[in-house]
Scaffold this motif. Structure first.
Motif, mmCIF file in Angstrom:
data_model
loop_
_atom_site.group_PDB
_atom_site.id
_atom_site.type_symbol
_atom_site.label_atom_id
_atom_site.label_comp_id
_atom_site.label_asym_id
_atom_site.label_seq_id
_atom_site.Cartn_x
_atom_site.Cartn_y
_atom_site.Cartn_z
ATOM 1 N N MET A 1 53.346 43.113 32.440
ATOM 2 C CA MET A 1 53.432 41.649 32.396
ATOM 3 C C MET A 1 53.649 41.053 33.784
ATOM 4 S SD MET A 1 54.441 40.654 28.681
ATOM 5 C CE MET A 1 54.847 39.078 29.122
ATOM 6 N N TYR A 2 54.179 41.834 34.715
ATOM 7 C CA TYR A 2 54.425 41.358 36.068
ATOM 8 C C TYR A 2 53.483 41.973 37.094
ATOM 9 C CZ TYR A 2 58.542 39.442 33.925
ATOM 10 O OH TYR A 2 59.379 38.729 33.108
ATOM 11 N N LEU A 3 52.440 42.654 36.645
ATOM 12 C CA LEU A 3 51.487 43.310 37.529
ATOM 13 C C LEU A 3 50.299 42.383 37.762
ATOM 14 C CD1 LEU A 3 51.115 46.041 38.931
ATOM 15 C CD2 LEU A 3 49.873 46.812 36.943
ATOM 16 N N LEU A 4 50.155 41.885 38.987
ATOM 17 C CA LEU A 4 49.096 40.934 39.321
ATOM 18 C C LEU A 4 47.739 41.623 39.280
ATOM 19 C CD1 LEU A 4 48.470 38.033 40.379
ATOM 20 C CD2 LEU A 4 48.539 39.024 42.661
ATOM 21 N N HIS A 5 46.821 41.079 38.486
ATOM 22 C CA HIS A 5 45.462 41.625 38.403
ATOM 23 C C HIS A 5 44.591 41.003 39.497
ATOM 24 C CE1 HIS A 5 42.094 43.600 36.541
ATOM 25 N NE2 HIS A 5 41.444 42.449 36.417
ATOM 26 N N TYR A 6 44.509 39.693 39.544
ATOM 27 C CA TYR A 6 43.831 39.023 40.643
ATOM 28 C C TYR A 6 44.304 37.586 40.765
ATOM 29 C CZ TYR A 6 40.557 36.767 37.375
ATOM 30 O OH TYR A 6 40.007 36.033 36.369
ATOM 31 N N GLN A 7 43.976 37.001 41.913
ATOM 32 C CA GLN A 7 44.374 35.631 42.211
ATOM 33 C C GLN A 7 43.137 34.838 42.595
ATOM 34 O OE1 GLN A 7 47.910 34.870 44.670
ATOM 35 N NE2 GLN A 7 46.472 34.060 46.168
ATOM 36 N N SER B 1 41.213 37.587 45.125
ATOM 37 C CA SER B 1 41.842 38.787 45.672
ATOM 38 C C SER B 1 42.494 39.544 44.537
ATOM 39 C CB SER B 1 42.866 38.422 46.749
ATOM 40 O OG SER B 1 43.834 37.566 46.220
ATOM 41 N N GLY B 2 42.278 40.839 44.515
ATOM 42 C CA GLY B 2 42.748 41.649 43.410
ATOM 43 C C GLY B 2 43.890 42.558 43.773
ATOM 44 N N LEU B 3 44.061 43.560 42.929
ATOM 45 C CA LEU B 3 45.113 44.542 43.109
ATOM 46 C C LEU B 3 44.922 45.329 44.400
ATOM 47 C CD1 LEU B 3 45.803 46.093 39.603
ATOM 48 C CD2 LEU B 3 47.463 45.137 41.140
ATOM 49 N N TRP B 4 45.831 46.199 44.678
ATOM 50 C CA TRP B 4 45.986 46.945 45.927
ATOM 51 C C TRP B 4 44.685 47.354 46.601
ATOM 52 C CZ3 TRP B 4 48.420 48.833 41.379
ATOM 53 C CH2 TRP B 4 49.692 48.311 41.196
ATOM 54 N N THR B 5 43.843 48.130 45.947
ATOM 55 C CA THR B 5 42.688 48.711 46.620
ATOM 56 C C THR B 5 41.404 47.911 46.437
ATOM 57 O OG1 THR B 5 42.193 50.078 44.684
ATOM 58 C CG2 THR B 5 43.609 51.034 46.397
ATOM 59 N N THR B 6 41.451 46.793 45.742
ATOM 60 C CA THR B 6 40.242 46.020 45.520
ATOM 61 C C THR B 6 39.915 45.181 46.739
ATOM 62 O OG1 THR B 6 41.518 44.251 44.503
ATOM 63 C CG2 THR B 6 40.556 45.888 43.033
ATOM 64 N N SER B 7 38.639 44.913 46.904
ATOM 65 C CA SER B 7 38.215 44.131 48.053
ATOM 66 C C SER B 7 38.344 42.637 47.767
ATOM 67 C CB SER B 7 36.768 44.480 48.393
ATOM 68 O OG SER B 7 35.935 44.166 47.295
ATOM 69 N N LEU B 8 38.461 41.884 48.828
ATOM 70 C CA LEU B 8 38.540 40.436 48.745
ATOM 71 C C LEU B 8 37.132 39.889 48.502
ATOM 72 C CD1 LEU B 8 40.523 38.003 49.314
ATOM 73 C CD2 LEU B 8 39.520 37.998 51.577
ATOM 74 N N VAL B 9 36.981 39.000 47.535
ATOM 75 C CA VAL B 9 35.682 38.410 47.226
ATOM 76 C C VAL B 9 35.733 36.935 47.596
ATOM 77 C CG1 VAL B 9 34.028 37.887 45.393
ATOM 78 C CG2 VAL B 9 35.277 40.041 45.343
ATOM 79 N N LYS B 10 34.797 36.511 48.456
ATOM 80 C CA LYS B 10 34.687 35.109 48.835
ATOM 81 C C LYS B 10 33.343 34.592 48.362
ATOM 82 C CE LYS B 10 37.654 34.221 52.688
ATOM 83 N NZ LYS B 10 37.744 33.624 53.994
ATOM 84 N N ILE B 11 33.380 33.489 47.640
ATOM 85 C CA ILE B 11 32.165 32.853 47.148
ATOM 86 C C ILE B 11 32.017 31.541 47.897
ATOM 87 C CG2 ILE B 11 30.973 31.952 45.134
ATOM 88 C CD1 ILE B 11 32.856 33.731 43.417
ATOM 89 N N ASP B 12 30.931 31.407 48.650
ATOM 90 C CA ASP B 12 30.676 30.195 49.415
ATOM 91 C C ASP B 12 30.194 29.098 48.474
ATOM 92 O OD1 ASP B 12 30.366 28.467 51.522
ATOM 93 O OD2 ASP B 12 28.396 29.258 52.085
#
Length: 160
Positions: A62-68, A79-90
């Protein structure tokens, strides 16, 4: 911390109501089996340990952030969990923004940056999503608990 965003939402891994109810049903089954199993002490203890572990894992999830999701003036950042890459959509490449249902299914698995059939999915919970289509025809599906606010913030960021 930089406060130049229009919209910000955090999606947590264990807060989807359907999966919470499944985990609690499994834990309840374990505790009932623990209560009814008088003959075999070893299996009785195992049911109690498994039920307690399910409850503990549920609380941690319940306190584990999946993505923001962050909408700023010219892009959407996921932006996701520890090893996930940052995704930027223009936002300048987005030609269509829709607020629709995420899926017709009752149970949906949480996903981050799942590429399938020309669609990129981001989902942790909620029934509705914002569907973004870019110039190349690629569709981004962003599941959210606040679909109206996300939709309006994307429209506002595109107007700026």
């Amino acid at each position: 911390m930089n406060q130049d965003y229009i919209f910000k939402e955090r999606q947590y891994l264990g807060r989807d109501k359907s999966w919470i109810s499944i985990r609690l049903t499994l834990a309840l089954f374990c505790f009932i089996a623990y209560y009814l199993n008088f003959d075999h002490l070893a299996s009785r203890q195992l049911f109690f340990i498994v039920g307690s572990a399910i409850i503990l894992v549920s609380v941690v999830m319940m306190y584990l952030l999946h993505y923001q999701t962050v909408v700023s003036n010219n892009n959407i950042t996921l932006s996701g969990l520890w090893t996930t890459s940052l995704v930027k959509i223009d936002l300048s490449s987005i030609v269509k923004v829709e607020k629709k249902e995420y899926s017709r299914f009752i149970f949906n698995n949480p996903v981050y940056n799942l590429h399938k059939n020309g669609k990129i999915r981001f989902y942790a919970g909620g029934k509705e999503a914002v569907w973004l289509t870019d110039r190349d025809g690629l569709v981004y599906i962003i599941g959210t608990h606040k679909p109206e606010a996300l939709y309006e913030s994307i429209k506002k960021a595109q107007r700026q």
